[in-house]
Each structure stands twice: as structure tokens, then as C-alpha cells.
Motif scaffolding. Structure first.
Motif, short mmCIF file in Angstrom:
data_model
loop_
_atom_site.label_atom_id
_atom_site.label_comp_id
_atom_site.label_asym_id
_atom_site.label_seq_id
_atom_site.Cartn_x
_atom_site.Cartn_y
_atom_site.Cartn_z
N LEU A 105 17.24 20.83 12.54
CA LEU A 105 17.61 19.31 12.48
C LEU A 105 16.96 18.71 13.81
O LEU A 105 17.15 17.70 14.26
N THR A 119 20.84 26.29 2.61
CA THR A 119 22.30 26.41 2.55
C THR A 119 22.87 27.96 1.91
O THR A 119 23.63 28.38 2.58
N ARG A 145 22.23 30.27 5.16
CA ARG A 145 23.38 30.16 5.83
C ARG A 145 24.67 30.77 5.34
O ARG A 145 25.50 31.27 6.24
N PHE A 192 37.23 22.22 11.48
CA PHE A 192 37.17 21.03 10.71
C PHE A 192 38.42 20.17 11.21
O PHE A 192 39.34 20.72 11.28
N PRO A 193 38.16 18.95 11.17
CA PRO A 193 39.45 17.85 11.34
C PRO A 193 40.36 17.94 9.97
O PRO A 193 40.55 16.89 9.36
N LYS A 194 40.59 19.24 9.59
CA LYS A 194 41.43 19.35 8.35
C LYS A 194 42.49 20.31 8.68
O LYS A 194 42.59 20.89 9.67
N TYR A 248 37.32 24.92 2.70
CA TYR A 248 35.84 23.98 2.54
C TYR A 248 34.90 24.53 2.44
O TYR A 248 34.09 24.33 1.41
N ILE A 301 32.10 24.49 -1.01
CA ILE A 301 30.97 23.62 -1.40
C ILE A 301 29.96 24.91 -1.58
O ILE A 301 28.72 24.82 -2.12
N ASN A 302 30.55 26.13 -1.50
CA ASN A 302 29.64 27.14 -2.18
C ASN A 302 30.09 27.77 -3.57
O ASN A 302 29.68 28.71 -4.06
N ALA A 335 26.92 23.86 4.36
CA ALA A 335 27.08 22.42 3.76
C ALA A 335 25.45 21.92 3.88
O ALA A 335 24.86 22.49 4.92
N THR A 336 25.15 21.21 3.03
CA THR A 336 23.84 20.31 3.22
C THR A 336 24.08 19.23 4.19
O THR A 336 25.44 18.95 4.70
N GLN A 337 23.09 18.54 4.92
CA GLN A 337 23.23 17.47 5.84
C GLN A 337 24.29 16.39 5.26
O GLN A 337 25.18 15.98 5.94
N GLU A 383 26.57 16.68 2.96
CA GLU A 383 27.88 17.13 2.74
C GLU A 383 28.61 17.16 4.08
O GLU A 383 29.84 17.02 4.33
N SER A 384 27.79 17.62 5.17
CA SER A 384 28.34 17.75 6.39
C SER A 384 28.88 16.32 7.01
O SER A 384 29.90 16.03 7.66
N ASP A 440 31.85 15.02 4.50
CA ASP A 440 33.10 15.76 4.54
C ASP A 440 33.67 15.99 6.04
O ASP A 440 34.84 16.40 6.05
N VAL A 441 32.81 16.03 6.96
CA VAL A 441 33.30 16.42 8.12
C VAL A 441 32.87 15.18 9.45
O VAL A 441 33.92 14.76 10.29
#
Ligand SMILES: Nc1ncnc2c1ncn2[C@@H]1O[C@H](COP(=O)(O)OP(=O)(O)O)[C@@H](O)[C@H]1O
Ligand SMILES: [Mg+2]
Lengths: 253, 281
Positions: free
Chosen positions: A59, A84, A87, A100-102, A110, A114-115, B172-174, B176-177, B180-181
Motif C-alpha cells: 500500500l 489476503t 497474510r 480493533f475497536p471491538k 473478526y 473474514i477468512n 482483510a482486503t483494503q 474490508e479494513s 470494518d475497522v
């Protein structure tokens, strides 16, 4: 390359941020089920190298990477490879705990969600991950509490739990204890040593004692290059290079 | 000696300016309340104006302003938030992005009467929507868009890279990130910006002047394709255009007070949402 003694490797790696070359001709192998420490003075490129393995530089548009990264037989920068998926095989724990803010529970859930891990399996995996990360006893009664209310050390163990829950093959850790008090640090070090039974671990650390306590092998970097690598014991007892000797004795940092 | 004096001086200056600002605020509030409180009553907020607006209530203006603000939010929030997410999360940092960002900042500085004229040309005449609640809502939406983009981007910028990376690192994909976050973390800041923008829009007169607001209608405003009454315009009319200005003065103050309460309630909502979010963090 499909050597049984190499889990993760980099070969001939050069990396630039803009015009600035940060990694210079790096080649390094990481053995399976071992802890390898990356040490070296601040700014020498440890984090940069670590983050190249799980493609965190994807990125940053000004990062340019040359060379080969392999996870067993998989070229990590192969065209068309799902980042993904990759990772998920190479997890990461960051310098500053970043839950995470969770809620505590959702923090682990989470990644499972997502997986596409089946819903029915998730509670078991979550409990197991929390147990493996030695935080279960402390949080089992308040799984719905926001994770940000935990102490720094607990947050970092939660971040480790979040990573191990996905059963990656490799866990990259970037100075995971640098923001923690000595007691939390000790807990995390114990955890790291236990985790190597199941995972291959690469840990960046500033702390020479920590490297000696947790790492089987150590790699010393300086100004973007690998100066020396070897068994941790040997390297600290008889450094071959003068730079290494000065660094491990704490003459500069 | 100087070392000792300077902090005292700085402190004193800050105190005096803060005090001055608060003083004017209190004076304005006091003036409004003392002159307007007497006209506030259940009847005032729940009935239609009567006898050439010299008596009766301001219900159509209240519903008009509330509906108008809702349309503004519905128009501006989705576009503004999407645009901010694009600019902050996806757009490359190049001259084009910087140009877009600079243009948005300039748009935020365009006087609101210009938006009114633009709305008149585009929505009322160009798109044949006539002077209506919808035309005015769309116009106010355009006016609010740059503010929402700026405040949302500001809120997103405050989320550290490590938060995004946390999501990416678990696969997570970009997208999703972000979904979700990043956005949930930025939500309190985004909502504050949104509500402040809306409370500003609720008090605007110029953009709705040519696009749909009416001096008087004899039903509670509520049709998208019809003209409507709004609090700020009603206030303007009562205090400058009415044939019996002196007689309706208390009504004008009452209207001002109601407008203030509406804006205050909006801000209270923002405060409450932020409080709820911070409890969950
Ligand atoms: N995203 C980036 N853009 C530009 N330069 C960077 C970036 N990340 C790191 N650097 C630079 O690369 C060098 C190595 O950084 P880093 O890998 O973080 O060092 P270490 O982890 O060993 O302290 C530093 O000089 C740093 O300023
Ligand atoms: Mg680093």
C-alpha cells in the motif's frame, strides 16, 4: 529452495522508498519452528524487511522491491497470488498493540469471519487462541468488554491470540514488547518460546537480553545490510564482525 | 522578571479573550431568551400561523426545517463520506488529488447565496423541479458536501496506519479494513462533523431563498414537490419584511429561540452518539 530447513526466505532483496535504498542485497533463511531475532540499530531496516514478507509495503506507492521472497515453495510476490491468503499464512504482531475497536471476543472473531471459518467452529478456536496466548484466565469473564480497556500487555497478548487463531505458518513480530512493562514483557517472551512448537517466528527486537532469552538464531543488520547471522549463543559469545561485537555489547544502538 | 511576566501575560490574554467570547454568547442568549420565552408555548410549536402571522404558531416552519435538514443529510452524507474515503484511503498522493482537495476547500468558502443561485439554475429550472422542498434540500446538500468531505477526511486521517494494518494482517482486503475497522474507528469524528455541518445548514437562509422556501403556507410543510416554510426564513420575514414588524417582534424572538433549540438538539445528538461510541471503545 524446498529445503526442509527453510520455511521462509529472502534472496537478493533490495528495497527503496523513493530514492532512498533501505534494504541492500538481503538474503536470509528462517528455519521452521525456530525463533529468529532480527537485531540492529534503529533505522537499519528491520521493520522494513519484516513487512516485506507479508507484503505490507503493497500500500505504499513509493516502495520499490527487488528480489525473491519465498514461503516454502511459494513465491510471495508471484503475480496473481492472493495477498489476503498469503497474510493468513504469515501473521503479524505489531510494535504497538493495535486491537480493533471491538470487544475482546470480536477481536479474534473478526479474522475468523473474514477468512470464512464456519461459525460453529469459531467459539472453540477463540477460546483455544486465548488459552494459547495465556490471556484466557484474565479475560474469560469479560469477553464482551472493549479490547481497548485491557492493559497494554494484555492488548498485545490479545493481538498475538488474534494472530495464532488463524493458524498461520509464520508469525512476524515487530518489537512486540517495546511498549510494555518488564512483567508483561516476560509473559510475552514465555509465550513466544511456547509458540515456536507450532509456528515459525521472526521477531525484531531492540533488546539484547530478549534476543538471547527467546531466539534460537539471530540476524544482525546494519544500514540496510545483513552483517552477521548465526546461532544466538555463538553470535553473542563470539561475534565475528566488529560491528556486531560493538552492537551486542551495547556500544551503540 | 520577564520570564515571570510573560506566562502571566499570555495566560491573561487567553483568559480575557475566552471571557469576552463567552460574555457575548451569554448576552445574545439572554437577549433571545428574555424576549422570546414569553411567546414559547405548546400552541406556538404545534399550530399553524394565523391572521397574517401576527398570531398562532410556527409548526410549518419547524417541520419544514426538520425535513429540509433530513434531505440535506440524505443527499450530502453518502456522497460526502464516500468522497472522503476515496480521497483519504484510495487516491494516490499526486497533483490531481491535491487539486481536487484544494477545490473542495475552495467550495467550502463559496458564499451560500451563490449556492442558492446555482440551485435555482440547476434544480429549479434546469431539472424542472420547481421551487420545492426537494430543490432546496438538494441545494443545501451541495452546500454541505464540502464541509462533510473535509470533516470526514480529517476524522479518517486521525486513524493511525497501525489500525489499518491490524486488519490487513489478519487477511482483510483494503475494502474490508476500511469498512470494518477504519470507518468504525473514525465514526465519532465523522458524526461530529456531519452534525455540525447539518446544524449550520439548518440555519441557512440564502440557499433556500430562491429554491423553495415560502413566506406562508397553510399546511404543515411536508411535500417534496411543494414549497415549504423554514425557521431561518420565517425569522427573516418576521423581523424585516412583515407589515407589522413591531407587533410580531415577540414571535420573531420566539422563532429564533426555537431555531436555536433545534440546532442545540442536533448538537446534543452528536454529543450522545460520541458518548455511546467512546463507551464501546
Ligand atoms: N514508508 C516509508 N517511507 C519512506 N521511508 C521509510 C518508510 N518506512 C521506513 N522508512 C525509512 O527506512 C529506514 C528503515 O526503517 P525501519 O525499517 O523502520 O527501521 P528499523 O525497524 O530497523 O528501526 C528508515 O530510515 C526509515 O526512515
Ligand atoms: Mg522498526
Amino acid at each position: 529452495m524446498s529445503n526442509d530447513l527453510v520455511k521462509l526466505s529472502a534472496k537478493g532483496v533490495n528495497l527503496w522508498f523513493g530514492n532512498k535504498q533501505v534494504l541492500k542485497n538481503i538474503s536470509v533463511d528462517f528455519e521452521p519452528n525456530k525463533v529468529t531475532a532480527l537485531i540492529g540499530p534503529s533505522g537499519c531496516g528491520k521493520s522494513t524487511l519484516l513487512r516485506a514478507f507479508n507484503r505490507m509495503h503493497d500500500l505504499s506507492p513509493d516502495a520499490r522491491i527487488e528480489g525473491k521472497f519465498m514461503l516454502e515453495n511459494q513465491d510471495l510476490y508471484e503475480k496473481g497470488l492472493s495477498v489476503t491468503q498469503l497474510r493468513r499464512r504469515i501473521g503479524m504482531v505489531f510494535q504497538k498493540a493495535n486491537p480493533f475497536p471491538k470487544s475482546i471476543y470480536e477481536n479474534i472473531n473478526y479474522g475468523l469471519k473474514i477468512n470464512d471459518i464456519p461459525k460453529a467452529e469459531r467459539p472453540g478456536i477463540i477460546e483455544n487462541a486465548l488459552r494459547e496466548s495465556y490471556i484466557w484466565e484474565e479475560v474469560k469473564d469479560e469477553l464482551e468488554k472493549p479490547a481497548t480497556r485491557l492493559s497494554g500487555g494484555q492488548q498485545q497478548r490479545l493481538c498475538i491470540a488474534r494472530t495464532v487463531a488463524l493458524r498461520p505458518e509464520v508469525i512476524l513480530m515487530d518489537e512486540p514488547c517495546s511498549a510494555l512493562d518488564p512483567l508483561s514483557t516476560l509473559k510475552i517472551e514465555e509465550l513466544i518460546v511456547k509458540l515456536k512448537k507450532d509456528f515459525t517466528i521472526v521477531i525484531v527486537t531492540h533488546n539484547m537480553q530478549q534476543a538471547q532469552r527467546v531466539a534460537d538464531k539471530t540476524v544482525f543488520m546494519y544500514l540496510g545490510e545483513i552483517i552477521e547471522e548465526g546461532q544466538t549463543k555463538d553470535m553473542f559469545a563470539n561475534p565475528k564482525n566488529e560491528l556486531t561485537a560493538n552492537y551486542v555489547k551495547g556500544h551503540f544502538g | 522578571m520577564r520570564k515571570k511576566l510573560t506566562p502571566l501575560l499570555e495566560w491573561g490574554t487567553l483568559l480575557i479573550t475566552t471571557g469576552l467570547v463567552c460574555f457575548f454568547l451569554v448576552v445574545i442568549l439572554w437577549d433571545l431568551v428574555s424576549k422570546g420565552a414569553s411567546s414559547l408555548s405548546w400552541n406556538f410549536v404545534s399550530s399553524l400561523p394565523t391572521q397574517g402571522m401576527t398570531s398562532g404558531g410556527i409548526l410549518p416552519a419547524i417541520t419544514g426545517t426538520v425535513l429540509l435538514t433530513m434531505i440535506t443529510a440524505l443527499v450530502a452524507a453518502p456522497f460526502g463520506v464516500s468522497c472522503a474515503i476515496y480521497l483519504n484511503e484510495y487516491a494516490a498522493d499526486n497533483w490531481l488529488t491535491r487539486l481536487i482537495r484544494a477545490s473542495i476547500r475552495n467550495l467550502a468558502g463559496v458564499p451560500s447565496i451563490i449556492y442558492g443561485l446555482f440551485g435555482l439554475a440547476l434544480f429549479v429550472q434546469g431539472l424542472q423541479m420547481g421551487t420545492s422542498l426537494l430543490s432546496a434540500g438538494l441545494t443545501l446538500g451541495l452546500l454541505s458536501l464540502p464541509y462533510i468531505i473535509i470533516t470526514t477526511e480529517e476524522a479518517l486521517r486521525r486513524i493511525p496506519a497501525s489500525t489499518r494494518e491490524a486488519a490487513l494482517a489478519v487477511g482483510a482486503t483494503q475494502f474490508e479494513s476500511i469498512r470494518d475497522v477504519v470507518v468504525p474507528s473514525a465514526m465519532p469524528g465523522m458524526l461530529t462533523g456531519l452534525v455540525l455541518t447539518l446544524s449550520r445548514a439548518a440555519g441557512e437562509t440564502a440557499p433556500i431563498l430562491f429554491t423553495g422556501v415560502a413566506f406562508y403556507i397553510n399546511n404543515p410543510s411536508g411535500y417534496l414537490n411543494q414549497e415549504f416554510m423554514a425557521l431561518p426564513y420565517h425569522l427573516y420575514m418576521l423581523s424585516t419584511q412583515h407589515q407589522a414588524i413591531e407587533a410580531v417582534r415577540p414571535l420573531a424572538y420566539g422563532t429564533a429561540l426555537v431555531l436555536l433549540i433545534v440546532v442545540f438538539l442536533l448538537n446534543l445528538t452528536a454529543f450522545y452518539i460520541r458518548y455511546k461510541y467512546s463507551k464501546n471503545e
